[in-house]
Design an enzyme around this catalytic site. Structure first.
Site, short mmCIF file in Angstrom:
data_model
loop_
_atom_site.label_atom_id
_atom_site.label_comp_id
_atom_site.label_asym_id
_atom_site.label_seq_id
_atom_site.Cartn_x
_atom_site.Cartn_y
_atom_site.Cartn_z
N SER A 129 -24.44 -71.48 5.06
CA SER A 129 -24.30 -72.62 5.98
C SER A 129 -25.21 -73.81 5.66
CB SER A 129 -24.57 -72.18 7.41
OG SER A 129 -23.42 -71.56 7.91
N LYS A 152 -23.40 -76.85 4.87
CA LYS A 152 -22.83 -77.73 5.90
C LYS A 152 -23.56 -79.08 5.95
CE LYS A 152 -21.29 -73.78 8.67
NZ LYS A 152 -21.66 -72.82 9.71
N TYR A 191 -14.11 -74.66 1.71
CA TYR A 191 -15.27 -74.38 2.57
C TYR A 191 -16.03 -73.15 2.04
CZ TYR A 191 -17.63 -72.38 6.70
OH TYR A 191 -18.55 -71.81 7.55
N TYR A 216 -28.15 -73.07 15.28
CA TYR A 216 -27.16 -72.54 16.24
C TYR A 216 -27.79 -72.26 17.60
CZ TYR A 216 -25.73 -71.40 11.48
OH TYR A 216 -25.47 -71.44 10.15
N VAL A 228 -26.61 -67.70 6.33
CA VAL A 228 -26.67 -66.23 6.40
C VAL A 228 -27.05 -65.58 5.06
CG1 VAL A 228 -25.18 -65.90 8.43
CG2 VAL A 228 -24.16 -65.96 6.14
N1 GLN Z 1 -19.79 -68.75 5.12
C1 GLN Z 1 -20.34 -68.29 6.37
C2 GLN Z 1 -19.24 -68.22 7.42
O1 GLN Z 1 -18.34 -69.01 7.36
C3 GLN Z 1 -21.44 -69.23 6.77
C4 GLN Z 1 -22.13 -68.78 8.03
C5 GLN Z 1 -23.61 -69.05 8.03
O2 GLN Z 1 -24.29 -69.15 7.01
N2 GLN Z 1 -24.15 -69.06 9.23
O3 GLN Z 1 -19.27 -67.38 8.27
#
Ligand code: GLN
Length: 297
Positions: free
Chosen positions: A55, A58, A180, A232, A250
């Site tokens: 993430s 992002k 993505y 989050y 993650v």
């Molecule tokens: N690729 C992961 C997902 O789409 C990214 C989630 C994350 O790093 N929090 O669930």
């Protein structure tokens, strides 16, 4: 930094296993890198070891979209903390397909949809952008990880199709998901990431490639969003403990910004219940405590 507070946490968390390819990572690892606005780099531990940025990507996607869409993008994605897990679907239904912010999965999918409309090869555009920001032409996405994510895409696909039903998704859902996941599966190390996000510590200016990536104003806006939504449903706890704009993934990485001073990346694969690196959070807390500074005073 107080190592005594960080090291005992290794072994206490859980490596992300909802993406099977990530479950194989050796949990007993820790790295940190700092990139100062004067170009000085410091690092310790496994700062040269590549990991899945997940993430953290992002923030790159948002930056790329902001460069092209400016203010208009905020009609399609909000700027409020969600207070829910990163992959939650609940708010999307009663908020008519407008995700709360660009850092939860639904928000990042809308931002990916924007980039999809804009670029012929969205992942390659993103990869080139990241390579330039990190000053590393060898960066790449791990196909095993992105294929594994695509295979287990049900939750992300549900969000994207729900947004499509609300008219907030322009492109083919499966195409956007591929891009993505390819972005999330970029492999980078702490040094690459600290360097790549140095523009957020330097009023939008990337020193090593002499590029104004965002305006100074846009940079404070991204940092504001990172501080309120980057972790989050743990953004409040992160503000309390660390007090810096930050973004987790993650894969166990967390980037944090000390505005006008430096960017930092920590990495340790084991996560807490909110999907944030357990040892990484503690290391950033120790860092902000030792420099005696946070964006909150
Ligand atoms: N690729 C992961 C997902 O789409 C990214 C989630 C994350 O790093 N929090 O669930």
């Amino acid at each position: 930094m107080n190592r005594k507070k960080v090291r005992p946490l290794i072994g206490q968390g859980k490596v992300a296993d909802y993406i099977p390819a990530l479950a194989n990572v050796n949990p007993n690892q820790f790295g940190i890198a700092v990139y100062g606005n004067d170009g000085t780099t410091y690092h310790a531990g496994q700062a040269h070891t590549d990991f899945s940025i997940q993430s953290i990507s992002k923030v790159f996607s948002l930056t790329l979209a902001m460069k092209h869409y400016g203010e208009t993008m905020w009609e399609r994605v909000g700027r409020e903390p969600s207070g829910n897990p990163f992959n939650s679907l609940v708010q999307l239904e009663y908020e008519a397909g407008i995700p709360r912010n660009p850092f939860i999965n639904a928000g990042a999918l809308v931002v990916s949809d924007m980039n999809q409309s804009r670029f012929a090869s969205p992942h390659y555009a993103m990869r080139e952008f990241i390579r330039r920001l990190a000053d590393n032409p060898n960066l790449h996405s791990d196909k095993v990880v992105s294929t594994s994510e695509y295979e287990f895409r049900a939750r992300n696909a549900s969000m994207a199709y729900l947004m499509k039903a609300f008219g907030n998704f322009e492109n083919d859902v499966e195409d956007v998901l591929h891009n993505y996941f390819d972005n999330c599966a970029m492999q980078m190390n702490c040094i690459d990431l600290a360097k790549a996000f140095s523009f957020l510590a330097n009023k939008g200016y990337s020193r090593h490639n002499d590029e104004q990536v965002l305006t100074a104003r846009e940079t404070t806006q991204v940092n504001g969003l990172l501080a309120t939504s980057g972790l989050y449903d743990e953004a409040g706890n992160f503000a309390f403990r660390v007090g810096l704009p930050g973004k987790s993934g993650v894969g166990g990485g967390i980037i944090a910004i000390v505005p006008n001073r430096f960017s930092v990346c920590v990495w340790s694969p084991e996560l807490n219940k909110s999907g944030n690196s357990l040892a990484g959070m503690a290391a950033l807390e120790a860092l902000s405590e030792s420099i005696g500074w946070s964006v909150f005073g």
